[in-house]
Design a protein around this motif. Structure first.
Motif, PDB file in Angstrom:
ATOM      1  N   ARG A  26      32.797  46.272  38.897  1.00 38.82           N
ATOM      2  CA  ARG A  26      33.170  45.508  39.836  1.00 38.82           C
ATOM      3  C   ARG A  26      33.161  44.079  39.437  1.00 38.82           C
ATOM      4  NH1 ARG A  26      31.936  44.869  44.752  1.00 38.82           N
ATOM      5  NH2 ARG A  26      33.793  44.580  45.624  1.00 38.82           N
ATOM      6  N   LEU A  27      34.058  43.064  39.742  1.00 39.52           N
ATOM      7  CA  LEU A  27      33.815  41.757  39.389  1.00 39.52           C
ATOM      8  C   LEU A  27      34.422  40.710  40.515  1.00 39.52           C
ATOM      9  CD1 LEU A  27      36.780  40.246  38.310  1.00 39.52           C
ATOM     10  CD2 LEU A  27      35.714  41.064  35.966  1.00 39.52           C
ATOM     11  N   ALA A  28      34.222  39.556  40.604  1.00 42.18           N
ATOM     12  CA  ALA A  28      34.774  38.588  41.491  1.00 42.18           C
ATOM     13  C   ALA A  28      35.771  37.683  41.001  1.00 42.18           C
ATOM     14  CB  ALA A  28      33.764  37.645  42.326  1.00 42.18           C
ATOM     15  N   LEU A  29      36.965  37.682  41.724  1.00 43.04           N
ATOM     16  CA  LEU A  29      37.962  36.749  41.307  1.00 43.04           C
ATOM     17  C   LEU A  29      38.360  35.718  42.440  1.00 43.04           C
ATOM     18  CD1 LEU A  29      40.483  36.837  39.201  1.00 43.04           C
ATOM     19  CD2 LEU A  29      41.759  38.601  40.495  1.00 43.04           C
ATOM     20  N   LEU A  30      38.101  34.595  41.837  1.00 39.40           N
ATOM     21  CA  LEU A  30      38.051  33.341  42.845  1.00 39.40           C
ATOM     22  C   LEU A  30      39.673  32.544  42.695  1.00 39.40           C
ATOM     23  CD1 LEU A  30      34.966  33.980  42.208  1.00 39.40           C
ATOM     24  CD2 LEU A  30      34.744  31.550  43.151  1.00 39.40           C
ATOM     25  N   THR A  31      40.084  32.005  43.779  1.00 41.74           N
ATOM     26  CA  THR A  31      41.075  30.924  43.533  1.00 41.74           C
ATOM     27  C   THR A  31      40.836  29.728  44.563  1.00 41.74           C
ATOM     28  OG1 THR A  31      42.188  31.756  45.500  1.00 41.74           O
ATOM     29  CG2 THR A  31      42.583  32.946  43.603  1.00 41.74           C
ATOM     30  N   ALA A  60      42.348  36.417  30.665  1.00 44.68           N
ATOM     31  CA  ALA A  60      41.226  36.203  31.617  1.00 44.68           C
ATOM     32  C   ALA A  60      40.472  37.724  31.653  1.00 44.68           C
ATOM     33  CB  ALA A  60      41.255  35.499  32.822  1.00 44.68           C
ATOM     34  N   ALA A  61      41.433  38.752  32.294  1.00 44.45           N
ATOM     35  CA  ALA A  61      41.123  40.251  32.562  1.00 44.45           C
ATOM     36  C   ALA A  61      40.306  40.528  31.156  1.00 44.45           C
ATOM     37  CB  ALA A  61      41.929  40.748  33.117  1.00 44.45           C
ATOM     38  N   MET A  62      41.195  40.462  30.202  1.00 44.68           N
ATOM     39  CA  MET A  62      40.662  41.394  29.059  1.00 44.68           C
ATOM     40  C   MET A  62      39.330  40.646  28.403  1.00 44.68           C
ATOM     41  SD  MET A  62      42.834  43.884  28.620  1.00 44.68           S
ATOM     42  CE  MET A  62      42.647  43.561  30.503  1.00 44.68           C
ATOM     43  N   LEU A 105      32.747  36.250  36.854  1.00 42.49           N
ATOM     44  CA  LEU A 105      33.289  35.603  37.949  1.00 42.49           C
ATOM     45  C   LEU A 105      34.758  35.056  36.849  1.00 42.49           C
ATOM     46  CD1 LEU A 105      30.764  33.483  39.699  1.00 42.49           C
ATOM     47  CD2 LEU A 105      31.463  35.906  40.236  1.00 42.49           C
ATOM     48  N   ILE A 106      35.744  35.307  37.504  1.00 45.14           N
ATOM     49  CA  ILE A 106      37.061  34.876  37.109  1.00 45.14           C
ATOM     50  C   ILE A 106      37.591  33.846  38.107  1.00 45.14           C
ATOM     51  CG2 ILE A 106      39.421  35.095  36.480  1.00 45.14           C
ATOM     52  CD1 ILE A 106      38.793  37.940  35.371  1.00 45.14           C
TER      53      ILE A 106
END
Length: 222
Positions: A89-94, A207-209, A144-145
């Motif tokens: 799992r990772l975090a995806l911030l906007t 970014a995901a890759m 973190l993305i």
């Protein structure tokens, strides 16, 4: 065999070689070309991930191949069984809700590879307290993305406060001089936060890759 089939040369070895499936860029492909790719990938037992597919094209595709799944916010199409049990799992911030389509593209691309992304939206620097209130929670994730438009400073702030790899995605959102994401891109590239990684404008898939490569390396070393 159709002309689209004859002209199709998919990288069916990419999963073995790189640990990821080939993504189909849907924006500049015809319905017939995407259908040909879907059939070829299905025959090889692979997952289809087509990015940048608008609703009109998606509707035409699903009329001919109902097993396709359209993700409207992400503008992506998938076909095949996606992993049901995430291995990471990772975090995806906007920064704001306008960044969500790019974040959604990253989330779908990760889901195709068994990685779950927890979305943490609307934590832009205009209300910095929204980010700082979540720092303890964010510290738990291996990567973190960060997707942000305007001046793109959210990525710098995150990378200056937290130690794990941060992948920044400049988003083509903003008034006038924001220039379709170029200001965010340049701001992220010029960041004073050491080690911040930056991908191209609106490139949620990229970014995901990048995150997937890091996660697989950490998993191998572990």
């Amino acid at each position: 065999m159709t002309r689209e089939d004859r002209n199709l040369n998919l990288d069916l070895d990419r999963r073995r070689r790189l640990g990821m499936v080939e993504a189909v860029w849907g924006a500049d492909k015809t319905v017939e070309q995407i259908l040909a790719a879907a059939h070829r990938l299905a025959a090889a037992g692979e997952t289809l991930l087509a990015t940048r597919v608008n609703e009109t094209k998606a509707k035409a595709l699903r009329q001919q191949l109902p097993t396709l799944c359209y993700h409207p916010q992400a503008r992506c199409i998938t076909m095949g069984t996606l992993p049901t049990t995430p291995w990471q799992r990772l975090a995806l911030l906007t920064g704001g809700s306008s960044d969500l389509p790019v974040a959604a593209e990253a989330s779908i691309a990760l889901a195709c590879h068994g990685v779950e992304a927890e979305l943490i939206a609307d934590v832009g620097v205009a209300g910095l307290h929204r980010l700082t209130a979540r720092l303890d929670h964010l510290a738990r994730f291996p990567i973190l993305i960060v997707c942000a438009g305007m001046e793109g400073s959210l990525a710098t702030v995150v990378a200056g406060l937290l130690p794990q790899p941060v992948i920044a995605v400049p988003v083509s959102v903003g008034y006038g001089v924001s220039s379709g994401g170029h200001v965010a891109l340049q701001g992220m590239l010029a960041s004073c936060a050491p080690g911040l990684c930056v991908v191209n404008i609106d490139n949620g898939y990229g970014a995901a890759m990048a995150a997937l490569r890091i996660l697989r390396m950490e998993n191998t070393e572990g």
